[in-house]
Design a protein around this motif. Structure first.
Motif, PDB file in Angstrom:
ATOM      1  N   THR A   3      -2.032  -8.645   0.402  1.00  0.00           N
ATOM      2  CA  THR A   3      -2.539  -7.999   1.613  1.00  0.00           C
ATOM      3  C   THR A   3      -2.534  -6.482   1.446  1.00  0.00           C
ATOM      4  O   THR A   3      -1.726  -5.927   0.685  1.00  0.00           O
ATOM      5  N   ARG A   4      -3.450  -5.821   2.152  1.00  0.00           N
ATOM      6  CA  ARG A   4      -3.558  -4.363   2.113  1.00  0.00           C
ATOM      7  C   ARG A   4      -3.300  -3.809   3.508  1.00  0.00           C
ATOM      8  O   ARG A   4      -3.862  -4.288   4.494  1.00  0.00           O
ATOM      9  N   VAL A   5      -2.444  -2.797   3.583  1.00  0.00           N
ATOM     10  CA  VAL A   5      -2.092  -2.203   4.869  1.00  0.00           C
ATOM     11  C   VAL A   5      -3.254  -1.361   5.384  1.00  0.00           C
ATOM     12  O   VAL A   5      -3.849  -0.572   4.642  1.00  0.00           O
ATOM     13  N   ILE A   6      -3.571  -1.536   6.651  1.00  0.00           N
ATOM     14  CA  ILE A   6      -4.612  -0.741   7.299  1.00  0.00           C
ATOM     15  C   ILE A   6      -3.956   0.333   8.176  1.00  0.00           C
ATOM     16  O   ILE A   6      -2.797   0.178   8.583  1.00  0.00           O
ATOM     17  N   PRO A   7      -4.659   1.428   8.469  1.00  0.00           N
ATOM     18  CA  PRO A   7      -4.094   2.477   9.340  1.00  0.00           C
ATOM     19  C   PRO A   7      -4.079   2.020  10.793  1.00  0.00           C
ATOM     20  O   PRO A   7      -4.945   2.363  11.587  1.00  0.00           O
ATOM     21  N   ALA A   8      -3.082   1.231  11.134  1.00  0.00           N
ATOM     22  CA  ALA A   8      -3.094   0.448  12.370  1.00  0.00           C
ATOM     23  C   ALA A   8      -2.386   1.106  13.535  1.00  0.00           C
ATOM     24  O   ALA A   8      -2.259   0.497  14.597  1.00  0.00           O
TER      25      ALA A   8
ATOM     26  N   GLU B 201      -0.449   6.302  -0.291  1.00  0.00           N
ATOM     27  CA  GLU B 201      -0.299   5.702  -1.621  1.00  0.00           C
ATOM     28  C   GLU B 201       1.005   4.929  -1.741  1.00  0.00           C
ATOM     29  O   GLU B 201       1.034   3.806  -2.254  1.00  0.00           O
ATOM     30  N   ASP B 202       2.095   5.521  -1.241  1.00  0.00           N
ATOM     31  CA  ASP B 202       3.417   4.914  -1.408  1.00  0.00           C
ATOM     32  C   ASP B 202       3.542   3.575  -0.689  1.00  0.00           C
ATOM     33  O   ASP B 202       4.297   2.699  -1.140  1.00  0.00           O
ATOM     34  N   TYR B 203       2.822   3.410   0.435  1.00  0.00           N
ATOM     35  CA  TYR B 203       3.012   2.226   1.270  1.00  0.00           C
ATOM     36  C   TYR B 203       1.974   1.139   0.978  1.00  0.00           C
ATOM     37  O   TYR B 203       1.724   0.276   1.800  1.00  0.00           O
ATOM     38  N   GLN B 204       1.374   1.186  -0.211  1.00  0.00           N
ATOM     39  CA  GLN B 204       0.509   0.106  -0.690  1.00  0.00           C
ATOM     40  C   GLN B 204       1.077  -0.412  -2.010  1.00  0.00           C
ATOM     41  O   GLN B 204       1.541   0.371  -2.841  1.00  0.00           O
ATOM     42  N   THR B 205       1.014  -1.719  -2.211  1.00  0.00           N
ATOM     43  CA  THR B 205       1.440  -2.285  -3.479  1.00  0.00           C
ATOM     44  C   THR B 205       0.296  -2.222  -4.488  1.00  0.00           C
ATOM     45  O   THR B 205      -0.866  -2.010  -4.128  1.00  0.00           O
TER      46      THR B 205
ATOM     47  N   ALA C 245       7.066  -5.929  -3.280  1.00  0.00           N
ATOM     48  CA  ALA C 245       6.087  -5.691  -4.343  1.00  0.00           C
ATOM     49  C   ALA C 245       5.835  -4.212  -4.588  1.00  0.00           C
ATOM     50  O   ALA C 245       5.170  -3.851  -5.567  1.00  0.00           O
ATOM     51  N   LEU C 246       6.345  -3.322  -3.727  1.00  0.00           N
ATOM     52  CA  LEU C 246       6.187  -1.891  -3.955  1.00  0.00           C
ATOM     53  C   LEU C 246       6.874  -1.443  -5.242  1.00  0.00           C
ATOM     54  O   LEU C 246       6.547  -0.390  -5.787  1.00  0.00           O
ATOM     55  N   HIS C 247       7.817  -2.242  -5.746  1.00  0.00           N
ATOM     56  CA  HIS C 247       8.578  -1.860  -6.934  1.00  0.00           C
ATOM     57  C   HIS C 247       7.836  -2.119  -8.242  1.00  0.00           C
ATOM     58  O   HIS C 247       8.303  -1.712  -9.312  1.00  0.00           O
ATOM     59  N   PHE C 248       6.696  -2.778  -8.177  1.00  0.00           N
ATOM     60  CA  PHE C 248       6.028  -3.215  -9.406  1.00  0.00           C
ATOM     61  C   PHE C 248       5.008  -2.188  -9.880  1.00  0.00           C
ATOM     62  O   PHE C 248       4.335  -1.526  -9.092  1.00  0.00           O
ATOM     63  N   THR C 249       4.927  -2.075 -11.213  1.00  0.00           N
ATOM     64  CA  THR C 249       3.992  -1.177 -11.885  1.00  0.00           C
ATOM     65  C   THR C 249       3.222  -1.982 -12.926  1.00  0.00           C
ATOM     66  O   THR C 249       3.673  -3.069 -13.344  1.00  0.00           O
TER      67      THR C 249
END
Length: 341
Positions: A59-64, A161-165, A180-184
């Motif tokens: 899922t992708r966060v929207i500016p909600a 940028e930081d708040y999207q995986t 999932a924010l920890h993954f590269t």
């Protein structure tokens, strides 16, 4: 169960306001059966087995989050669940000044009409015009940081940028699947080399994930529904992994909740497309997952109840006390845990 059983004291300085950089240098508390290990996320390939499968939420966060006016009244709105092409259920700040039929002007030529007020104080907001709502939000909305971060600092450009995986693809979440924010890409490559695969599903995380449990007993708490999908190919791959002796490791409680919603009593994972309001507390028998990677959660929250169901309440209380004592960083931008019952 009494909600007080899931309480603990957390010093305010343990709440992370920014993520680790690089992302995979965040700390990782591993609970493997009775063992406890203090590592970093980059060590993850050595903690899993060849043939295991990590399951991410794409899922992708929207500016909600929106700020607007109804007449002279300032109204804040946080969208949390899509109800139609132009309709979103929203939590409303200063909602006592809002009535059904009122129009809120959010600026930037974005407005919405309120209707269908619910018992929890939320409203349906129907956005005006013909432009896709996603475009309206890009214009007038902002990234919906969790309240425990937003109360301490303003949202800024870096949060976009930081708040999207790295897996973010399907627009619709109002909160990030933060494990999932920890993954590269480098960590995924290392996992691939170690024979540990990954798959994705979609669950649009709602703002209800941050709501406190106000009831005294877990039986009295009502979860907010969230929409999710597991396609046939992904369900087949998850089932094949287990049939071959591999483990399904959910990355994040959102992935876990959707997998469990899609799994029947015989342990078979089926395609899923719809809402889930599954509420997992101690006593629940897990059917679809074999482990969980997740961040550290709020006291008295449904997510701390979930990890207590997986590992045992006393085990998790001791693990969180250990994490606090060792200086782990908590919540959405904080450190991670790997839970292997």
């Amino acid at each position: 169960m009494n909600v007080d059983l899931f309480d603990f004291d957390l010093p305010a300085e343990r709440i992370a306001l920014r993520p680790a950089s690089p992302r995979d240098t965040a700390r990782l508390l591993v609970l493997d059966g009775a063992e406890t290990r203090d590592l970093i996320v980059r060590d993850l390939p050595g903690q899993l087995r060849r043939g295991d499968l990590l399951v991410f939420n794409d899922t992708r966060v929207i500016p909600a989050q929106l700020e607007g006016r109804r007449g002279n009244a300032r109204i804040g709105a946080t969208l949390h669940k899509r109800e139609g092409l132009r309709r979103w259920r929203a939590f409303v700040r200063n909602g006592r000044r809002l009535r059904e039929g009122d129009t809120i002007d959010f600026g930037q030529d974005v407005s919405a009409t309120a209707s269908e007020k619910a018992e929890d104080g939320s409203f349906i907001l129907t956005f005006a015009g013909d432009e896709p709502v996603e475009l309206l939000l890009e214009r007038a909305g902002r990234m919906p940081l969790p309240p425990y971060i937003a109360a301490k600092r303003p949202t800024d450009a870096q949060d976009a940028e930081d708040y999207q995986t790295m897996f973010a693809a399907e627009k619709g979440a109002v909160a990030a699947p933060t494990a999932a924010l920890h993954f590269t890409p480098e960590l995924i490559a290392a996992l691939d080399t170690a024979g540990i695969g990954h798959a994705t599903l979609t669950l649009h995380v709602g703002a209800g994930t941050f709501l406190p449990v106000k009831a005294d007993d877990t039986d009295q708490h009502k979860m907010h529904a969230e929409w999710g999908r597991i396609d046939q190919a992904t369900a087949d791959r998850l089932n094949a992994t287990r049939a071959a002796g591999g483990r399904i490791i959910a990355v994040g409680t959102t992935s876990l909740r959707l997998i469990e919603s899609a799994t029947t009593a015989d342990g078979r994972i089926h395609p899923f497309d719809g809402d889930t309001a599954i509420f997992i507390t101690p006593g629940y028998r897990f059917r679809g997952i074999d482990g969980l990677m997740t961040n550290f959660h709020l006291p008295r929250s449904t997510l701390f109840m979930l990890v207590s169901a997986l590992m045992g309440r006393e085990r998790m209380q001791a693990a969180y006390a250990h994490a606090i004592d060792r200086g782990y960083r908590f919540y959405s931008y904080g450190d991670a845990s790997l839970l292997l019952p």
